[in-house]
Design a protein around this motif. Sequence first.
Motif, mmCIF file in Angstrom:
data_model
loop_
_atom_site.group_PDB
_atom_site.id
_atom_site.type_symbol
_atom_site.label_atom_id
_atom_site.label_comp_id
_atom_site.label_asym_id
_atom_site.label_seq_id
_atom_site.Cartn_x
_atom_site.Cartn_y
_atom_site.Cartn_z
ATOM 1 N N ALA A 110 0.841 -1.220 0.061
ATOM 2 C CA ALA A 110 -0.089 -0.141 0.037
ATOM 3 C C ALA A 110 1.000 1.252 0.064
ATOM 4 O O ALA A 110 1.669 1.408 0.950
ATOM 5 C CB ALA A 110 -0.914 -0.059 1.276
ATOM 6 N N MET A 111 0.647 2.116 -0.777
ATOM 7 C CA MET A 111 1.435 3.165 -1.116
ATOM 8 C C MET A 111 0.578 4.659 -0.659
ATOM 9 O O MET A 111 -0.671 4.674 -0.898
ATOM 10 C CB MET A 111 1.748 3.630 -2.473
ATOM 11 N N ILE A 112 1.261 5.371 0.127
ATOM 12 C CA ILE A 112 0.498 6.635 0.529
ATOM 13 C C ILE A 112 1.764 7.712 0.211
ATOM 14 O O ILE A 112 2.612 7.672 0.975
ATOM 15 C CB ILE A 112 0.064 6.751 1.852
ATOM 16 N N ASP A 113 1.301 8.724 -0.703
ATOM 17 C CA ASP A 113 2.402 9.383 -1.294
ATOM 18 C C ASP A 113 1.852 10.832 -1.962
ATOM 19 O O ASP A 113 0.621 10.728 -2.151
ATOM 20 C CB ASP A 113 3.262 8.821 -2.030
ATOM 21 N N HIS A 114 2.672 11.476 -1.844
ATOM 22 C CA HIS A 114 2.153 13.258 -2.566
ATOM 23 C C HIS A 114 2.855 13.445 -3.653
ATOM 24 O O HIS A 114 3.232 14.641 -4.034
ATOM 25 C CB HIS A 114 1.983 14.171 -1.478
ATOM 26 N N HIS A 115 3.997 12.579 -4.112
ATOM 27 C CA HIS A 115 4.891 13.049 -5.273
ATOM 28 C C HIS A 115 4.296 12.746 -6.712
ATOM 29 O O HIS A 115 3.304 11.814 -6.732
ATOM 30 C CB HIS A 115 6.341 12.129 -5.183
ATOM 31 N N LEU A 116 4.769 13.375 -7.565
ATOM 32 C CA LEU A 116 4.074 13.347 -9.160
ATOM 33 C C LEU A 116 4.572 11.860 -9.627
ATOM 34 O O LEU A 116 5.585 11.318 -9.054
ATOM 35 C CB LEU A 116 4.584 14.404 -9.979
ATOM 36 N N HIS A 117 3.710 11.538 -10.468
ATOM 37 C CA HIS A 117 3.989 10.311 -11.262
ATOM 38 C C HIS A 117 4.367 9.107 -10.432
ATOM 39 O O HIS A 117 5.581 8.448 -10.361
ATOM 40 C CB HIS A 117 5.215 10.533 -12.215
ATOM 41 N N PRO A 118 3.363 8.506 -9.599
ATOM 42 C CA PRO A 118 3.688 7.269 -8.826
ATOM 43 C C PRO A 118 3.727 6.116 -9.723
ATOM 44 O O PRO A 118 3.168 5.939 -10.745
ATOM 45 C CB PRO A 118 2.367 7.087 -8.023
ATOM 46 N N THR A 119 4.780 5.234 -9.512
ATOM 47 C CA THR A 119 5.121 4.161 -10.254
ATOM 48 C C THR A 119 4.070 3.042 -9.809
ATOM 49 O O THR A 119 3.511 3.252 -8.507
ATOM 50 C CB THR A 119 6.485 3.598 -10.171
ATOM 51 N N ASP A 120 3.836 1.931 -10.419
ATOM 52 C CA ASP A 120 2.816 1.135 -10.068
ATOM 53 C C ASP A 120 3.117 -0.178 -9.403
ATOM 54 O O ASP A 120 2.518 -1.110 -9.580
ATOM 55 C CB ASP A 120 2.054 0.629 -11.209
ATOM 56 N N CYS A 126 -2.652 5.478 -2.538
ATOM 57 C CA CYS A 126 -3.309 6.703 -2.093
ATOM 58 C C CYS A 126 -2.264 7.778 -2.619
ATOM 59 O O CYS A 126 -1.397 8.027 -1.900
ATOM 60 C CB CYS A 126 -3.993 6.625 -0.708
ATOM 61 N N SER A 127 -2.444 8.292 -3.666
ATOM 62 C CA SER A 127 -1.567 9.395 -4.131
ATOM 63 C C SER A 127 -2.232 10.645 -4.464
ATOM 64 O O SER A 127 -3.006 10.836 -5.100
ATOM 65 C CB SER A 127 -1.137 8.965 -5.545
ATOM 66 N N ASP A 128 -1.898 11.492 -3.714
ATOM 67 C CA ASP A 128 -2.555 13.081 -3.938
ATOM 68 C C ASP A 128 -1.397 13.844 -3.908
ATOM 69 O O ASP A 128 -0.776 14.516 -2.903
ATOM 70 C CB ASP A 128 -3.436 13.151 -2.599
ATOM 71 N N THR A 129 -0.865 14.560 -5.235
ATOM 72 C CA THR A 129 -0.008 15.236 -5.485
ATOM 73 C C THR A 129 -0.308 16.670 -5.054
ATOM 74 O O THR A 129 0.518 17.775 -5.082
ATOM 75 C CB THR A 129 0.473 15.285 -6.935
ATOM 76 N N SER A 130 -1.537 16.851 -4.712
ATOM 77 C CA SER A 130 -2.159 18.397 -4.366
ATOM 78 C C SER A 130 -1.671 18.534 -2.657
ATOM 79 O O SER A 130 -1.876 19.484 -2.189
ATOM 80 C CB SER A 130 -3.352 18.655 -4.531
ATOM 81 N N GLY A 296 16.679 12.311 -11.113
ATOM 82 C CA GLY A 296 16.345 12.690 -9.939
ATOM 83 C C GLY A 296 14.746 12.996 -10.044
ATOM 84 O O GLY A 296 13.851 12.566 -11.057
ATOM 85 N N GLY A 297 13.989 13.734 -9.205
ATOM 86 C CA GLY A 297 12.320 13.904 -9.325
ATOM 87 C C GLY A 297 12.080 14.876 -7.939
ATOM 88 O O GLY A 297 12.915 15.127 -7.432
ATOM 89 N N GLY A 298 10.786 14.605 -7.739
ATOM 90 C CA GLY A 298 10.245 15.475 -6.259
ATOM 91 C C GLY A 298 9.291 16.131 -6.815
ATOM 92 O O GLY A 298 8.186 15.656 -7.663
ATOM 93 N N HIS A 299 9.069 17.338 -6.337
ATOM 94 C CA HIS A 299 7.729 18.259 -6.559
ATOM 95 C C HIS A 299 8.200 19.237 -7.530
ATOM 96 O O HIS A 299 9.303 19.638 -7.703
ATOM 97 C CB HIS A 299 7.463 18.769 -5.276
ATOM 98 N N LYS A 300 7.092 20.000 -8.090
ATOM 99 C CA LYS A 300 7.525 21.122 -9.128
ATOM 100 C C LYS A 300 8.640 22.196 -8.394
ATOM 101 O O LYS A 300 9.452 22.435 -9.124
ATOM 102 C CB LYS A 300 6.232 21.664 -9.351
ATOM 103 N N ASN A 301 8.566 22.479 -7.258
ATOM 104 C CA ASN A 301 8.920 23.468 -6.520
ATOM 105 C C ASN A 301 10.292 22.915 -5.619
ATOM 106 O O ASN A 301 10.829 23.657 -5.085
ATOM 107 C CB ASN A 301 8.216 24.594 -5.865
ATOM 108 N N ALA A 302 10.226 21.696 -5.496
ATOM 109 C CA ALA A 302 11.363 21.238 -4.461
ATOM 110 C C ALA A 302 11.500 19.821 -5.127
ATOM 111 O O ALA A 302 10.871 18.918 -5.005
ATOM 112 C CB ALA A 302 11.000 20.961 -3.078
ATOM 113 N N ALA A 303 12.886 19.704 -5.505
ATOM 114 C CA ALA A 303 13.091 18.388 -6.058
ATOM 115 C C ALA A 303 14.798 18.062 -5.677
ATOM 116 O O ALA A 303 15.473 18.972 -5.260
ATOM 117 C CB ALA A 303 13.142 18.484 -7.700
ATOM 118 N N GLY A 304 15.115 16.866 -6.175
ATOM 119 C CA GLY A 304 16.591 16.563 -5.864
ATOM 120 C C GLY A 304 16.929 15.638 -6.966
ATOM 121 O O GLY A 304 16.186 15.023 -7.793
#
Length: 327
Positions: A110-120, A126-130, A296-304
Motif C-alpha cells: 500500500a502506497m501513501i504519497d504526494h509525489h508526482l508520477h507514482p509508479t505502479d 493513495c497518491s495525492d500530489t496536491s 532525480g525527481g520530487g515536486h514542481k518547486n522542490a526536487a533533488g
Amino acid sequence: MNIEEILKNSKKIVITTHQSPDGDAIGSSLALCGYLVKKGFDVSVVVPDSFPKFLMWMIGAENVHVYDDDENVVKGLIREADLIFSLDYNDLKRVGAVGDLISKSTAYKAMIDHHLHPTDFADWICSDTSSCSTAQLIYNFIEDLNDLDLIDDQIAEGIYCGIMTDSGSFRFPSVQAKTHLIAADLINRGLNHSRIHELVHDVNTLPKLHLLGFALNEKLRVLPNVPVAVIAISWEELKQFNYKKGDTEGLVNYALSLEGIEIAAFIKGDDNKVKMSFRSKGDIAVNEFSSQNFSGGGHKNAAGGISFTSFEETVELFESKIVEFLK
Ligand code: 5GP
Ligand code: MN
C-alpha cells in the motif's frame, strides 16, 4: 479492495519510507505506526539509512529499524510482513536495497504519497500530489476510517512534524485550508505545536552555524544573466566543518530567498557521489529539470537529484544545463 478489508486480512505490518528520511518521512511513518498499533496490529517502521538528529526526539523514533545498521532484522521483518506500507515515496528506487526486498515480498503493498508520477509497484495507491505532505494524507487516512479520536501524542506530533517540515512551516503554495484545519484539530487535541518548531529548528550546533556562515559568505553565487543562485560545497569542505547528516538541511532556501532569484540549487559533495537539491518559484518545474538531467525527481518547486561524476564536473554541468532549461 478497500483499505479496511486489506487491514482486516493483515497482522504483521511494515511501514517503509525513503532514503535520507526527512521530517515528513519519519513523521508520517511514526504517526501511521502509532495509529495501527492502537488498532491492535504488530507494526514495525523501516528506513533505508539513518535519519538526522533533529528528528530523534519523536515518540517511537528509537524503535525505527535502519537497514544500513540492521540488515538482517529488516530482511526478517519484510519477509514476515503480510502488509507493507510505502510512505512518502513513489518509486522503489527511492528506498535503495529495501526496494528489492519489497518487490520480492508477497505481502500486500500500500502506497501513501504526494509525489508526482507514482509508479505502479503497489497494490493499493493513495497518491495525492496536491497535498503538502504525506503526513496530511495520514491524517485523512485516519479520518476516513473514523478514528480521529484515537489520535494521541505520537500520532499528533508525527502528523504535525511532517506537515510543518514539508510545507516550510505552513508557507508553501501547497498549503491548503485543510492543512490549517488539521493543525487546529491537533492543537485542540492537546498538541504543543511550538515545542515541535523548537525541537526541529532550534537545535543548531556551532559547527552547523559556522558551515552556514561559510556557505553564505564564500559559496553562494548568482549565475550571470539567469535568475539562478547556487551553493556548491565539496565533501572536503564539509568535513572541515565536522559535517553531520542534516547540517545542510534548508541551506538551499537561503539561495532562493535572494531577491529576483527563481531557481536555487544546493550541490553537495559526498564520499562517492554528488547530491543536489533544487528549489524554484512559480511555474518553474525543477522536478522535470532534475529528472531530465540528474536522475532525480520530487515536486514542481522542490526536487533533488544525484550525479556520479566529480563534484567540479557536476557543478559545471548544472550551470550549463540550467541555462539550457531556461531557454
Ligand atoms: P531535498 O532537496 O529536500 O533533499 O528533496 C526535495 C524533494 O525532492 C523531496 O520531495 C524528495 O523526495 C525529492 N528528491 C530528493 N532527492 C531525490 C532523488 O535523488 N530522486 C528523486 N526522484 N527525488 C528526490
Ligand atoms: Mn513528503
